[in-house]
Design an enzyme around this catalytic site. Sequence first.
Site, PDB file in Angstrom:
ATOM      1  N   HIS A   1      40.408  47.381  37.708  1.00 42.13           N
ATOM      2  CA  HIS A   1      41.272  48.367  37.063  1.00 42.13           C
ATOM      3  C   HIS A   1      40.669  49.769  37.149  1.00 42.13           C
ATOM      4  O   HIS A   1      41.342  50.755  36.841  1.00 42.13           O
ATOM      5  CB  HIS A   1      41.505  47.997  35.598  1.00 42.13           C
ATOM      6  CG  HIS A   1      42.921  48.169  35.160  1.00 42.13           C
ATOM      7  ND1 HIS A   1      43.712  49.223  35.581  1.00 42.13           N
ATOM      8  CD2 HIS A   1      43.705  47.420  34.338  1.00 42.13           C
ATOM      9  CE1 HIS A   1      44.916  49.118  35.037  1.00 42.13           C
ATOM     10  NE2 HIS A   1      44.941  48.036  34.301  1.00 42.13           N
TER      11      HIS A   1
ATOM     12  N   ASP B   1      56.586  39.621  51.707  1.00 41.86           N
ATOM     13  CA  ASP B   1      56.847  38.675  52.791  1.00 41.86           C
ATOM     14  C   ASP B   1      55.809  38.903  53.891  1.00 41.86           C
ATOM     15  O   ASP B   1      55.824  39.927  54.575  1.00 41.86           O
ATOM     16  CB  ASP B   1      58.269  38.878  53.328  1.00 41.86           C
ATOM     17  CG  ASP B   1      58.618  37.914  54.446  1.00 41.86           C
ATOM     18  OD1 ASP B   1      57.752  37.111  54.845  1.00 41.86           O
ATOM     19  OD2 ASP B   1      59.766  37.968  54.927  1.00 41.86           O
TER      20      ASP B   1
END
Length: 451
Positions: free
Chosen positions: A155, A372
Amino acid sequence: MKVDIISRELIKPSSPTPSDLKNFSLSFFDQLMPSSYYPLILYYYYDEASNITQSQMSHQLKKSLSNALTHFYPLAGKMAGESSIDCNDYGIYYVEARIDSKLKNIIDCPQVELLDQFIPYNLNGSELVNVEHEVAIQVNLFNCGGIVIGICISHKIADVSTLCTFIRGWAAMSRGAQKLVGPIFNSSSLFPPGDSTDYTRQPKNPAIWSSGERPVTKRFVFSALAIDKLKAKLAKEDLSAVQTTRVEAVSALIWKCCIAAKELKHGTISAAFHTVNVRGRVVPPLPEATFGNIFMMASAVTDNGADLNFLVGKLRESFEKIGGECLRELLGENGFGVLKNNYREISKLLSHGDVELFRFSSWCKFPVYEADFGWGKPTWISIASSPKKGCVFFMDSRYDEGIEVWLVLDEKAMTKFELDPEIQSYILSSPGLDQGTKSSDKAPSSWMGPT
């Protein structure tokens, strides 16, 4: 389920990072972030009609990752102090594992302790103390041909928006795309790092971090119809003409039922913090591909959590504060000071002692289901367990406008929460991934075992 680690390696950029890009400056948002990691897991069934083997998928993932890192080169570097990255092409930690199970068995009835095995780091343990990689990836190869990609990212350098940009870029490379979207490296010029000596991060507070017994992580699914039902109830009881959003509605319900589950005494302060992506809120708006952490915290505080519409109003007020003059000042000379004061709100509340804190993070509308790699979009997206009590994560459902809520509470509070009649009236009782058409009034849908 048996997990065998096949290999561990470092994936480096396919081309060396130019010398003039070796020192990457972070923004003041990144400067204030802790060096903690958060996970994302993507699940892909194997299509027997496809002309690609699992072995080819594995090779394609590694090759395309190396190519993508030439564009996302800070991810392959190392932190150099609190405000810069040494882009030395050190590489991303990459693990490949063989899973002696069928992916369908995991997705049909997921258990969080199993999901934790699909990511490269144990986020509940102590192994992260000496970790030097900003990103780590574990590719899990199932007997059925399915693949699960588990990602842990620091983070310190990336929020969810940046993680999604990275995944989309990697996936585009894997599909053979000639161009990819982003990243845009201008955060440090818009939000230049400054003096943070007056900013002290809150030490691990027992109100957030578990001491002793690990907290429980469970998943609750709200279908689109259930959310519409909740919003209709709120509209009927509220005389204002303001339309409640699905995130506001579900957040208020979760907050209310968490307050009840914790059995807070009258007058005890309860606070709900929401992360707010400010890329689209500033003027002019920033592209979502803008790299780094670019969010503020919306804080709603109350000592009365009995009324749902009241909590919706508190949440809405907190969101509205992250706009207008606040964002103009954020982009001004005192922007760093504005952000430090915003982040200090949590510390101020914790300093009071008798406060119950809930931290919401909505991943809704982020395009994680668009990833994808060349063999179709993911069947499911999940996180893993969290060591922080009071955390609430929202993720889009796969097939409708529903929300999957991942909640972290101590075991006693979780038991009360999942049996709350109000929660049961909205969640799916058997939330298969192809469902989302009807909410149930019967059993709880917390089909996710304790951590």
